[in-house]
Design an enzyme around this catalytic site. Sequence first.
Site, mmCIF file in Angstrom:
data_model
loop_
_atom_site.group_PDB
_atom_site.id
_atom_site.type_symbol
_atom_site.label_atom_id
_atom_site.label_comp_id
_atom_site.label_asym_id
_atom_site.label_seq_id
_atom_site.Cartn_x
_atom_site.Cartn_y
_atom_site.Cartn_z
ATOM 1 N N LYS A 205 1.223 -1.500 -0.139
ATOM 2 C CA LYS A 205 -0.052 0.031 0.077
ATOM 3 C C LYS A 205 0.989 1.684 -0.355
ATOM 4 O O LYS A 205 1.064 1.729 1.048
ATOM 5 C CB LYS A 205 -1.090 -0.714 1.111
ATOM 6 C CG LYS A 205 -2.290 0.754 0.816
ATOM 7 C CD LYS A 205 -3.466 0.639 2.079
ATOM 8 C CE LYS A 205 -4.502 1.408 2.360
ATOM 9 N NZ LYS A 205 -5.037 1.537 1.146
HETATM 10 N N1 PMP Z 1 -7.829 -2.266 -2.831
HETATM 11 C C1 PMP Z 1 -7.471 -1.026 -2.789
HETATM 12 C C2 PMP Z 1 -6.643 -0.577 -4.441
HETATM 13 C C3 PMP Z 1 -7.237 0.099 -2.216
HETATM 14 O O1 PMP Z 1 -6.944 1.123 -2.009
HETATM 15 C C4 PMP Z 1 -8.292 -0.781 -0.940
HETATM 16 C C5 PMP Z 1 -8.109 0.176 0.331
HETATM 17 N N2 PMP Z 1 -6.845 0.010 1.060
HETATM 18 C C6 PMP Z 1 -8.338 -1.996 -0.903
HETATM 19 C C7 PMP Z 1 -8.277 -2.169 -2.503
HETATM 20 C C8 PMP Z 1 -9.319 -2.706 0.051
HETATM 21 O O2 PMP Z 1 -8.456 -3.104 1.043
HETATM 22 P P1 PMP Z 1 -8.521 -3.158 2.802
HETATM 23 O O3 PMP Z 1 -10.158 -4.451 2.538
HETATM 24 O O4 PMP Z 1 -7.067 -3.977 3.637
HETATM 25 O O5 PMP Z 1 -9.250 -1.702 2.788
#
Ligand code: PMP
Length: 296
Positions: A153
């Site tokens: 991320k």
């Molecule tokens: N895909 C992307 C590109 C994201 O930014 C997020 C948000 N973090 C998610 C999927 C979902 O991830 P999470 O469930 O860990 O928030």
Amino acid sequence: MYYNDDTIIYFNNKFVRAADATGNVYSQSLHYGYAVFEGIRAYKTNNGVKIFKAVEHFERMKFSCEAVGIPYPYETQELIDISYAVLEKNNFTDAYIRPLVTCTPNMQLTKGKSSELLIAAWEWGAYLGHQLLRLVTSSVRRPNPGAFKIEAKVSGHYVNSIMASQEAKDLGYDEALLLDNKGFIAEGPGANIFIERNGVLYTPQRGNILPGITRATIIEICQELGIQVVETQLTPEEVKGADGAFFCGTAAEVIGIASLDDVPFTFAWEKTLGAVLQKAYKDKVLERETKTALVA
Ligand code: PMP
């Protein structure tokens, strides 16, 4: 607004007023998007204020920093304790927590020399509506996993998300659905996608997506409820006109999708597995006893 005069954040090893925090304009993070962040939710549960999947989020932050060479001298438990302290100092119960690891001044294209940590939070009211999203297939593709650490991320990756999301809004849709570099369905700008067909859920396999913590939680709930989930490659044609679909993510939680490129999903939202999972997810984050039953 994300802060006011009284808001307290954790920054540079201490709790300070957000309004007093200052960053360095020669930070590698500012110039090159070379930073890592997380998005975490805290909920007022039946058992007090709880940060949902805190360990998983901070472990992912560590993984993300290691993936791109950003120094990460932090312990997960220490960061969880700091996050609870930020919530307490601001009197927040339902909140969004935003940790960010940035790099100190360095204008060269070499790995971070040292890093700084921010943990901010803002109030995030309970989402009550049952709004369904109208999606459009984005002209913006997800980054090539040969060029980026796609499972990390990293702040710079979000230029891709911003372009896709803004394009969708400019075209009059609620949100974008991005394809991977081979043309298969990948994910939303900030959420993963699940598709329902004939009582089975399908979701893009890992490789071209950020494998969300919510996605993993949904798969976990599906196991508990006996719902079959298939992780696979999906073409846009396979998705259009399916029985149902939903996005999931920390911020979005579980949110139903009405249509893709104006082609509606065929079941009424209330009749989809997504609606069952939306409730089950809410029960889980709020630590509610009531177990959602899948009515056959
Ligand atoms: N895909 C992307 C590109 C994201 O930014 C997020 C948000 N973090 C998610 C999927 C979902 O991830 P999470 O469930 O860990 O928030």
